[in-house]
Motif scaffolding. Structure first.
Motif, mmCIF file in Angstrom:
data_model
loop_
_atom_site.group_PDB
_atom_site.id
_atom_site.type_symbol
_atom_site.label_atom_id
_atom_site.label_comp_id
_atom_site.label_asym_id
_atom_site.label_seq_id
_atom_site.Cartn_x
_atom_site.Cartn_y
_atom_site.Cartn_z
ATOM 1 N N ALA A 268 0.939 -36.046 5.822
ATOM 2 C CA ALA A 268 -0.254 -36.849 6.352
ATOM 3 C C ALA A 268 -0.135 -37.094 7.806
ATOM 4 O O ALA A 268 -1.276 -36.789 8.592
ATOM 5 C CB ALA A 268 -0.541 -37.791 5.334
ATOM 6 N N GLU B 104 8.051 -43.003 13.107
ATOM 7 C CA GLU B 104 8.845 -42.625 11.950
ATOM 8 C C GLU B 104 9.994 -43.422 11.698
ATOM 9 O O GLU B 104 10.860 -43.498 12.440
ATOM 10 C CB GLU B 104 9.291 -41.097 11.786
ATOM 11 N N ARG C 233 8.527 -37.131 1.855
ATOM 12 C CA ARG C 233 8.983 -36.543 0.688
ATOM 13 C C ARG C 233 8.883 -35.158 0.625
ATOM 14 O O ARG C 233 9.036 -34.543 -0.486
ATOM 15 C CB ARG C 233 8.001 -37.408 -0.272
ATOM 16 N N TRP D 150 7.220 -27.045 -4.342
ATOM 17 C CA TRP D 150 6.302 -25.967 -4.385
ATOM 18 C C TRP D 150 4.942 -26.442 -3.803
ATOM 19 O O TRP D 150 4.637 -27.457 -3.709
ATOM 20 C CB TRP D 150 6.192 -25.438 -5.715
ATOM 21 N N TYR E 37 -3.883 -24.843 -2.591
ATOM 22 C CA TYR E 37 -3.781 -25.908 -1.548
ATOM 23 C C TYR E 37 -4.140 -25.092 -0.293
ATOM 24 O O TYR E 37 -3.539 -24.713 0.765
ATOM 25 C CB TYR E 37 -2.131 -25.945 -1.304
ATOM 26 N N VAL F 33 8.130 -49.329 11.747
ATOM 27 C CA VAL F 33 7.092 -50.347 12.053
ATOM 28 C C VAL F 33 7.033 -51.455 11.254
ATOM 29 O O VAL F 33 6.921 -51.264 10.053
ATOM 30 C CB VAL F 33 5.448 -49.513 12.278
ATOM 31 N N ASP G 30 -0.912 -39.257 0.783
ATOM 32 C CA ASP G 30 -1.234 -38.528 -0.532
ATOM 33 C C ASP G 30 -2.133 -39.527 -1.352
ATOM 34 O O ASP G 30 -2.977 -39.214 -2.181
ATOM 35 C CB ASP G 30 -0.068 -37.918 -1.144
ATOM 36 N N VAL H 116 1.384 -32.526 -1.487
ATOM 37 C CA VAL H 116 1.321 -32.073 -0.168
ATOM 38 C C VAL H 116 -0.271 -31.894 0.250
ATOM 39 O O VAL H 116 -0.671 -32.476 1.347
ATOM 40 C CB VAL H 116 2.245 -30.931 0.088
HETATM 41 C C1 LIG Z 1 10.628 -35.825 -6.380
HETATM 42 C C2 LIG Z 1 9.390 -35.188 -5.932
HETATM 43 C C3 LIG Z 1 8.782 -34.151 -6.339
HETATM 44 C C4 LIG Z 1 7.532 -33.622 -5.691
HETATM 45 N N1 LIG Z 1 7.000 -32.534 -5.970
HETATM 46 C C5 LIG Z 1 6.000 -32.104 -5.257
HETATM 47 C C6 LIG Z 1 5.411 -30.771 -5.443
HETATM 48 O O1 LIG Z 1 6.237 -29.784 -6.049
HETATM 49 N N2 LIG Z 1 4.462 -30.316 -4.958
HETATM 50 C C7 LIG Z 1 3.641 -31.267 -4.019
HETATM 51 O O2 LIG Z 1 2.792 -30.748 -3.523
HETATM 52 N N3 LIG Z 1 4.036 -32.534 -4.018
HETATM 53 C C8 LIG Z 1 5.080 -32.950 -4.382
HETATM 54 N N4 LIG Z 1 5.567 -34.024 -4.420
HETATM 55 C C9 LIG Z 1 4.828 -35.171 -3.495
HETATM 56 C C10 LIG Z 1 4.827 -34.706 -2.064
HETATM 57 O O3 LIG Z 1 6.108 -34.891 -1.424
HETATM 58 C C11 LIG Z 1 3.914 -35.970 -1.430
HETATM 59 O O4 LIG Z 1 2.670 -35.898 -1.971
HETATM 60 C C12 LIG Z 1 3.777 -35.743 0.350
HETATM 61 O O5 LIG Z 1 5.201 -35.746 0.832
HETATM 62 C C13 LIG Z 1 3.022 -37.062 0.692
HETATM 63 O O6 LIG Z 1 3.000 -36.735 1.969
HETATM 64 P P1 LIG Z 1 2.703 -38.186 2.972
HETATM 65 O O7 LIG Z 1 2.607 -37.824 4.223
HETATM 66 O O8 LIG Z 1 1.443 -39.072 2.415
HETATM 67 O O9 LIG Z 1 3.954 -39.378 2.720
HETATM 68 P P2 LIG Z 1 5.435 -39.125 2.873
HETATM 69 O O10 LIG Z 1 5.739 -37.801 2.696
HETATM 70 O O11 LIG Z 1 6.074 -40.034 1.991
HETATM 71 O O12 LIG Z 1 5.592 -39.575 4.450
HETATM 72 C C14 LIG Z 1 5.405 -40.783 4.859
HETATM 73 C C15 LIG Z 1 6.300 -41.095 6.057
HETATM 74 O O13 LIG Z 1 6.258 -42.501 6.479
HETATM 75 C C16 LIG Z 1 7.422 -43.077 6.955
HETATM 76 N N5 LIG Z 1 7.347 -44.459 6.820
HETATM 77 C C17 LIG Z 1 7.240 -45.227 6.043
HETATM 78 N N6 LIG Z 1 7.197 -46.699 6.250
HETATM 79 C C18 LIG Z 1 7.333 -46.600 7.602
HETATM 80 C C19 LIG Z 1 7.307 -47.357 8.466
HETATM 81 N N7 LIG Z 1 7.158 -48.881 8.145
HETATM 82 N N8 LIG Z 1 7.203 -47.252 9.655
HETATM 83 C C20 LIG Z 1 7.134 -45.854 10.218
HETATM 84 N N9 LIG Z 1 7.200 -44.898 9.437
HETATM 85 C C21 LIG Z 1 7.403 -45.250 7.896
HETATM 86 C C22 LIG Z 1 8.286 -42.574 5.661
HETATM 87 O O14 LIG Z 1 9.690 -42.458 6.247
HETATM 88 C C23 LIG Z 1 7.943 -41.059 5.456
HETATM 89 O O15 LIG Z 1 8.704 -40.187 6.392
HETATM 90 C C24 LIG Z 1 6.941 -34.727 -5.055
HETATM 91 C C25 LIG Z 1 7.409 -35.862 -4.559
HETATM 92 C C26 LIG Z 1 8.650 -36.337 -4.890
HETATM 93 C C27 LIG Z 1 9.112 -37.623 -4.354
#
Ligand SMILES: Cc1cc2nc3c(=O)[nH]c(=O)nc-3n(C[C@H](O)[C@H](O)[C@H](O)COP(=O)(O)OP(=O)(O)OC[C@H]3O[C@@H](n4cnc5c(N)ncnc54)[C@H](O)[C@@H]3O)c2cc1C
Length: 425
Positions: free
Chosen positions: A11, A30, A38, A56, A61, A219, A401, A408
């Motif tokens: 995101a 970060e 994730r 995956w 998507y 942060v 998300d 993703v």
């Molecule tokens: C076990 C597992 C299996 C999954 N399987 C799938 C799949 O097969 N297919 C799929 O599409 N999705 C899957 N997902 C979900 C997918 O990984 C997430 O939906 C996606 O990564 C979300 O992206 P995001 O950027 O919203 O959050 P994130 O990927 O969580 O990124 C958020 C970031 O913010 C950072 N952060 C948090 N707090 C702070 C702070 N205070 N200061 C600075 N940075 C901070 C974190 O360290 C992280 O790097 C799975 C997730 C898990 C855990």
């Protein structure tokens, strides 16, 4: 504008890329030493890694694939998924093909003729009325998934819906929005799955190279200072004109603790399901081909054991075997506070009881424990309706998300929407 993006998951990195394209000056902050959130992949040696989170992507998507096309990443990273995965369902010691597609259900020995007729009629209806692009129908968001599926009868709910939705989304049907399960059930009917060469984080690591990213910079707090925003970070106070908060909802809530009127009133209601899993591998050229889903709720949700040439949640050398044991998210929180070495042994022993031929942890050359406190946001009843009534309002805009869809693709869409809220310079 000078804009900070908090969080370098899909995101945040999508938002940062689109903001930079629109002419803004962008800095990504970060918390961890690595980007990808994730989608993080763990590397064990040449040609050997496992995806610790997302495993995956899928044909539906559309925004993620369009972004990868635009960046020239599609041919470089995206591959048809090689692994068969947990394609069988284990019930009372018997293996059955695991499916949710109406056509395959027709031959299922687990359902009677009435079950099949009701299921086929339901899918037929969904194909006609539900959009095929992961868009929720808000008309169903006040109900939960159990309520939605009960008219299908007990066996279809237990055998198809629980294993389909309670496993991968790590939450009970009664805790999930009916709108959420309807949109996924629709798109899963005619989809194909992809994995990424180099790991699920590979495109995000590459994209981060074209952005200004400060890793190891958690942060802690956000404060308004006149027309500016000050972020309290590990390295001290940093000022920006605006902020994209692309961290999971509980982290966003903490960052906004001193400015509560900037947080949507329901932000604290966004809960996450946890997930604990264990990956192990050993060098041997013997074949292995076993992958099952279990009917929840049990400690385990799936057990997979394959030789490397059948692929992996990542990649494994062809003359190795790999195995992945995943817990059932809705009940696995109990493991998170325990000693990981003890937990991995407990889970492996449970997996060996299901598949006694599998290798033991003592025989493994690689063992990796994965514990996620915030694995996937639970799209509970009311979630999408609350989102629909919330506007992205600069100078603080949300992404993640939880703002769109628990995957993703949802994260990418939320990042694009966050960037669009700022317009072009
Ligand atoms: C076990 C597992 C299996 C999954 N399987 C799938 C799949 O097969 N297919 C799929 O599409 N999705 C899957 N997902 C979900 C997918 O990984 C997430 O939906 C996606 O990564 C979300 O992206 P995001 O950027 O919203 O959050 P994130 O990927 O969580 O990124 C958020 C970031 O913010 C950072 N952060 C948090 N707090 C702070 C702070 N205070 N200061 C600075 N940075 C901070 C974190 O360290 C992280 O790097 C799975 C997730 C898990 C855990």
């Amino acid at each position: 504008m000078k804009i900070a993006v908090i969080g370098a998951g899909p995101a945040g990195l999508t938002a940062a890329f689109r903001l930079q394209q629109a002419g803004h000056t962008v800095e990504v902050l970060e918390a961890l030493p690595v980007v990808g959130g994730r989608t993080h992949a763990e590397h064990f040696g040449p040609g050997h890694h496992c995806d610790t989170g997302a495993g995956w992507l899928a044909t539906f998507y559309s925004h993620t694939l369009r972004l990868f096309d635009e960046l020239g990443y599609r041919d470089h990273f995206v591959r048809q998924r090689a692994v068969r995965g947990a394609a069988d369902l284990l019930i009372d010691g018997q293996l059955y093909p695991w499916s949710y597609r109406a056509a395959d259900i027709e031959s299922s020995p687990l359902l009677d003729a009435d079950d099949k007729r009701r299921y086929a009629a339901y899918i037929d209806h969904l194909m006609q009325v539900q959009p095929d692009d992961l868009r929720p129908d808000l008309g169903y968001d006040h109900r939960d998934a159990l309520d939605e599926f009960l008219p299908l009868g007990e066996r279809p709910v237990e055998i198809i819906m629980r294993s389909l939705f309670e496993g991968p989304w790590f939450a009970r049907l009664g805790a999930q929005s009916a709108a959420h399960v309807r949109l996924w059930l629709r798109v899963l009917q005619d989809s194909k799955f992809f994995q990424l060469d180099g790991g699920m984080d590979a495109p995000w690591l590459r994209l981060a190279e074209s952005l200004t990213v400060r890793t190891g910079e958690p942060v802690e707090r956000l404060h308004r200072r006149g027309a500016q925003i000050e972020l309290t970070c590990a390295s001290g106070g940093r000022r920006y004109d605006a902020v994209v908060l692309a961290a999971p909802a509980p982290a966003a809530l903490r960052i906004l603790a001193d400015e509560p009127d900037l947080a949507p009133p329901w932000l604290g209601d966004v809960h996450y399901a946890p997930q604990v899993r264990v990956y192990a591998a050993r060098a041997t050229s013997e074949d292995a081909h076993f992958g099952v889903h279990l009917l929840p709720p049990t400690d385990l949700f799936s057990v997979e054991w394959y030789s490397g040439r059948h692929g992996a949640w990542g990649a494994c050398p062809p003359d190795w075997q790999w195995a992945l044991v995943c817990t059932y998210g809705a009940t696995c929180a109990k493991f998170l506070g325990q000693d990981p070495r003890r937990v991995q042994q407990t889970l492996w022993d449970e997996a060996l009881a299901i598949c006694p031929e599998m290798f033991t942890l003592a025989e493994a050359e690689v063992i990796h424990y994965m514990g996620w406190e915030w694995a996937v946001p639970i799209m509970h009843p009311g979630h999408y309706r609350n989102l629909a009534s919330f506007q992205n309002r600069p100078p603080v805009v949300f992404a993640g998300d939880w703002m769109n869809n628990a995957c993703v693709e949802g994260a990418v869409r939320s990042g694009e929407a966050a960037a669009a809220a700022f317009g072009r310079t």
